[in-house]
Scaffold this active site. Structure first.
Site, short mmCIF file in Angstrom:
data_model
loop_
_atom_site.label_atom_id
_atom_site.label_comp_id
_atom_site.label_asym_id
_atom_site.label_seq_id
_atom_site.Cartn_x
_atom_site.Cartn_y
_atom_site.Cartn_z
CE LYS A 184 -18.60 23.79 -29.24
NZ LYS A 184 -18.07 22.45 -29.34
CE LYS A 207 -4.71 3.13 4.92
NZ LYS A 207 -5.30 1.76 4.79
CD GLN A 221 -3.00 -2.89 1.54
OE1 GLN A 221 -2.47 -3.55 2.44
NE2 GLN A 221 -2.58 -2.95 0.30
CB SER A 271 -13.22 23.26 -30.28
OG SER A 271 -13.11 22.41 -31.39
CG HIS A 286 -41.76 19.15 -15.16
ND1 HIS A 286 -41.88 17.80 -14.95
CD2 HIS A 286 -42.59 19.74 -14.27
CE1 HIS A 286 -42.77 17.58 -13.99
NE2 HIS A 286 -43.22 18.73 -13.55
CD GLU A 288 -18.85 19.94 -21.35
OE1 GLU A 288 -19.14 19.04 -22.15
OE2 GLU A 288 -18.12 20.91 -21.65
CB SER A 343 -0.94 0.01 1.21
OG SER A 343 -0.19 -0.12 2.41
#
Lengths: 459, 459, 459, 459
Positions: A282, A324, A321, A276, A155, A289, A22
């Site tokens: 863009k 973590k 273990q 982009s 909605h 996102e 670990s």
């Protein structure tokens, strides 16, 4: 390593070392491990289990190791399976045999539990601060735009006009619950497990209270078997992290939708947008996102921790273990997401005209018309029916409700009078003047309360 | 970076760069990225979109970069947000403006999809091989112990004697289904997305078939909008990985239980066990425990990927960047777990005597007694009732069924004859002589079939 | 009940009966249970294990019970723990002791596995048909609107114009993969487990092949221990169901966004919308929202099944009873959602003008301008840079790219000529004329292929 | 129904009604719905919004409906989409137009939130009681067996002797944390949302405080947009339910393992066991297995709720309807599982001899030997090394540590003296005499504290 394989005549397979180690992730616990060990050594000396000189040697060794670690000079040996063994092994190198006394009355099982709880106490506090930070950005944005009216939606359809500030404060409330949950989780994290030994407690005359006080813990664990395998606080943190990310994903979704050319309710700062590779025009809400996407990751860590703990017999099992890595990633994701959102919210430009324009489109004043009729004595359901016909009529004639004349209103009910022509976005908002409502007076009061909360939390 | 922020006047925030960068994990895709770019460049030249010379310069540049990467000499710049930009940026440094031509008719969106699919095709094959490996270890262990009888359990209660080899082969079957699922997933991964552009296809006269053939793909993607945001193959792999880990967790659980002093059915090799820091006598099945624990991690990645994809509008959204880390960890966990299990199974010692002794304890021959009575003409339910009484009698007198005399049997039914005394673990096992049953003949046949499968899969 | 507690002297607690009973949900398996029992009885007679007369009596009894069940006259006794015991118990009432012979060579463990596999085979086929249904609605809607151009999006930002039909076909592709996955799952479901007994096989001379053929199974299970506790097919179905719901949630999200007043790209039919109790003007996309919400439920069933199976020792454990409720709900949710979506898609009105208007807003032709420059000899990256400046200029002057004069173009590059003025939404779409691209020719071809697929699947 | 489709000219599709209706599950909220409506009506009268007479008519009508529902005489009409509409529609039948006034100043959105919160407040209290119940059974079992020693395990390997009562109390601790979490969740559930209207508040002069007091709520919601779509309390309950089930799954696992013939540590009461259809000797721990299996179901509901809430824009969306089924099933599963466990624990027979025998097998006294050496002045690591060799020697000679003579001890270290021969299970247990340890004094004290907690919780 050798000393914990006392009975074995054979080393582990290379791939087993790799599989079971670990160290690649629990190295993050080194400050807590060292701080905990020092407290333990001091207590051993206080109790006369080791000498004061031995304690001092151990402490000096540990502090030297901490410096090595802080400065990136510590050599991680991959054959040492975790940070605890890595530090202990180095302590032997630095101090010789006295290092072997540090483990008196302690096991790795309670040591790991201690380190993780110390680590989490600090991280929960950090999470609280990051929450407060984002709350502050929401409050600021709300205050700056206190007069902005937008379409409130259900909605994703326009329903009734609301203050943009009221909308921002909805997220303030969510985050305030998150902060409360963090505090509740802290109560169950702030429990000192050392003294539980491997599982049964220890036969040495140690002083648990002293260690707890030294390390700033509020409570002692009550049962050694439980203490070495309790990971409820890990799951609980993952759960509250999941709810936080869920809240952020909702805000992210709205920011993404509001940034579309169709909505144009807000404009993100360039520092929080990306371009982009193929479409130069863009300006993408990538940060929002990504946060929305990262919701999945945190949900995943929650389910991972729950799955790992399922059906484990008492007490410590190596499965633990696995607590973590997911937890660490959960924390990192939360802190980064909260901080990045604070910046994104603070710098985003609110397009008041677009919001105002949209606020009364799509017949959002219909409820106010219906309420008007109720105030004239109709039952709610009857008023609702009449308003439905009005909306149908208006839609059929490509008109908004504000465009209708009193004569047109009167075609649907005798109850209408001049006053109906005064119904507009602003009157609609101000009418909702009750605790929790969107009227300016109420929202202003809510902002004051929010400021007080922030002050208290930052205090 | 500058070239993809053409329209922007402001750099991103430091923490935004950190938040949005995928370089810390997608660097693993560099071999695929370079291989894919070379194929694309060759195709552009073949189609006359760029010159042969330009293609050659690009290819040489890319190969030089690959060498740098292979040899660890590549300098990762944190401000470059992903491996694709990192490589392209270096290509500009090495080859100058011609680098700008590589992106003709290609977008990062289809490039990323391509790289990930190439990467996954290889990893699925690797997973299949690791499955076969573990299957081979199970078959070997079964063959070595073909005559060993153990108690077959339901509800972890002894039910009927079975061959240990039969038990091993149950896992062979699970893994064989896993291999089939991997093959099915491969079909849907083996789809070439390049040519989809950012989302709509490209206006350049490119040859998609050529690229697919060059890179060894079996199919072209059918729809550009779908192709840039299809991550079904990621989810599908996480799902099959979850089932594999579920299977391993079952085997792990049995190995852990069989290793207890109470059971002592097997002994793990020291190379696959670990000791305790405080209890020198311990020999812990940590590898099995860790694998059982890691089941959670893989389930988590599955739910993470599903959550991330939920309700994403078409086509590419930055959320998709979250597909990789979980997937990579899923693959690493699977391969390591399968390989470590192969070694653990191969080296574990089967304690035949303990298994044999347990095989008939706890009245596991009761079903055979009941079947005996059915063969004497009783209905199954009647036979079951009588046997129940017999077991009660035996238990009350601290006897096993083999200890009963014919006289004692006759107290419960006239149907018993001498033959009932011949019922034992071996007769019980051999009686189940039908396809899928535990009789030695059937298990031997199953082992032969398994060997043939292994040969075919390794072939 | 009594006969399966032969050895017990005490009835179960009332609340235990309630806790352990599966009758409230597994009653749905009765047709499969009876069909399977008849096949088993016939086989027993064929093999001479019971007499032909006995088999006939059993079969007649079972058919009578089926009629009772079909007609809602069957009395469910809550103390019978599952549908298998309920039917068997009734068979005793109707036929007397011969009923006791039906269980010869069979256990509830393999019987349950059989019933569930028979049930799932049919439901997988139904799911495939429902998928095809929705695909047909998408194809129809695409064909009706073949000339409609809309803004193709990445990051929910306008990117490039695409055909609406191309967008619909993206969902066709997703669903086609779902159908393939259903077929793959079917292969692993179509396995006949009877003959596995409780766990070890059976000692009776039964004919498994005969039963498999009678019931239309393609394969026999290979290992009895595995066969009674293999629920991979349940998990696999839940996983494919999760991916289907994920796909539907994406379509739902788009339908919800397209239905907002800001977008108004589509209008849902009133039969697929609902109103508001307080806001008469609302027309809410509740069906799409519910489907999006139900994604959670199906993900939940997947994680539930995986969790339940984690770390179960061989072979049958009562935990397995938990396989059914989630699975049944997954199936019901899938079938209903797919069918409701078919209706919703088929009846939704496409607002061509709004889509067309939006298609070129927000500089979606920038890529075409950049491509134009590349065709004039610039490198892609250089062309991208120039176009970025152009877009900045246009945006700064509140113009769209189509509004720019040639002179304005020439300010940014000498390469521009008259032809650049012909770039529009339609030219952009038609330029992407490669397999998978959005050009009308390609989309028409894709629709033809889709029609062929539909014909084949419905065939 | 008609009145909420005021603007529509067309009914919904049959399958849409079926798809969107929540009546099949939300009928459970009818007591809360009616109680809430009565409080609302009284408040409307108090405020003069409706007349006292109207309020009385509404209240009488609602009480009549409650009687119909209580007595099973209420007719559920499937075309009514939820319990709120079903009750309102019936109110119109019973009281005529006055029913239309009940909805004044209220929306279904805040009404649903109110009902669910009222329902949950009661269920959380019930869950707390059920937890206390099981805790009481654990304490009782611990007290009855206060002198029983068993092998404490890590890695399911014998580690050190512990009191069986200590082991039981470990579960007491887990459940106590669960109870605390339930209380924390209650704080955030006990918030009165009425007055939030559909999303923005209401324009009527209602008195929210009055309603809150009437219904026994501690707090008002602060923000109307948040209040109608806050489902944090649902997720939080599912999360705490998941942790409870995780704890039960651990106890279940131990009960299952302890019930095996190999262990025979406990014997379950027949009332909490089931038999086998084919193996009369079986006594299966089905209750424990089912609870272990049901862990999956509750985890699933948690992930379902989180998934459903992900990325939902404000405020109410129909997705939220998905909050209930999983939550209801979570509650039912929790209550039943906790209660069944209380009975199972209370009636299980503890096999003291088997536990005692196992307690010192497998060298569980090794730690005590090592501690002995430390007390003689060796460092812990050195003592550990020597003990490792001792264990190896004993194992090689098929002896337990208690079997060794002082001479044998002295072969490994000069430090050993007569006293080492007094180390046994009991001395080992009693040595761990510190808070949280397994010494009888400590466990007795812990039992006293537990009794006090129980008294307080039941009080």
């Amino acid at each position: 390593m050798s000393h914990i394989r006392s009975r074995f005549s054979k080393p582990p397979e290379e791939m087993v070392i790799h599989y079971t180690s670990s160290l690649p992730f629990d190295y993050r616990l080194y400050p807590e491990d060292i701080q905990g060990s020092i407290a333990h050594a001091r207590m051993l000396a206080k109790q006369g289990i080791i000498s004061k000189k031995e304690a001092r040697e151990i402490e000096n060794g540990l502090l030297a190791i901490k410096t090595e670690l802080d400065e990136g000079r510590f050599e991680y040996k991959t054959e040492l399976e975790d940070i605890h063994m890595a530090i202990e092994s180095r302590l032997f190198e630095l101090t010789g045999d006295v290092a072997g006394k540090l483990h008196t009355g302690r096991s790795r099982n309670d040591q790991i539990a201690l380190d993780l709880r110390m680590f989490m106490k600090e991280r929960i506090a950090e999470t609280s601060r990051a929450i407060t930070n984002l709350q502050a950005a929401l409050v600021k944005k709300a205050e700056e735009n206190i007069e902005v009216i937008m379409p409130g939606c259900t909605h994703l359809q326009h329903a009734q006009p609301v203050l943009f500030a009221h909308h921002m404060l909805a997220y303030f409330e969510m985050l305030e619950r998150d902060r409360e949950r963090a505090n509740d989780c802290l109560k169950r994290t702030d429990v000192m497990p050392l003294g539980s030994g491997a599982l049964a407690g220890t036969g040495f005359n140690i002083d648990r209270e002293y260690v707890a006080q030294t390390l700033g813990f509020g409570k002692l664990s009550n049962n050694s078997l439980d203490a070495v395998c309790d990971r409820d606080f890990v799951i609980e943190f993952n759960a509250l992290g999941s709810i936080i990310m869920m809240h952020l994903s909702r805000l992210a979704e709205e920011i993404i939708i509001w940034s579309t050319p169709e909505y144009s309710f807000i404009e993100l700062d360039e520092a929080y947008s990306t371009g982009s590779s193929i479409m130069p025009q863009k300006k993408n809400p990538d940060v929002a996102e990504l946060a929305r996407g990262k919701t999945g990751r945190v949900y995943g860590h929650l389910i991972a921790a729950l799955t790992t703990m399922k059906a484990l017999p008492l007490s410590y099992n190596r499965d633990l273990q696995e607590d973590k890595e997911g937890l660490f990633d959960c924390i990192d994701t939360l802190l980064m997401s909260l901080n990045v959102f604070a910046g994104m919210v603070e710098t985003m430009k609110v397009n008041r005209e677009r919001m105002a324009l949209a606020a009364t489109l799509n017949y959002t004043l219909a409820t106010d018309i219906a309420d008007y009729l109720v105030n004239k004595g109709l039952s709610f359901r009857e008023a609702h029916r009449i308003t439905g016909k009005l909306v149908n009529y208006a839609a059929g004639n490509n008109k908004q409700l504000e465009d209708l004349s009193l004569d047109e209103y009167l075609n649907f009910s005798d109850c209408f009078e001049e006053g109906v022509l005064n119904i507009n976005a602003s009157s609609s908002v101000e009418a909702r003047d009750l605790p929790g409502g969107t009227a300016t007076k109420q929202v202003t009061r809510a902002l004051e309360k929010a400021r007080a909360v922030l002050k208290n939390n930052l205090g």
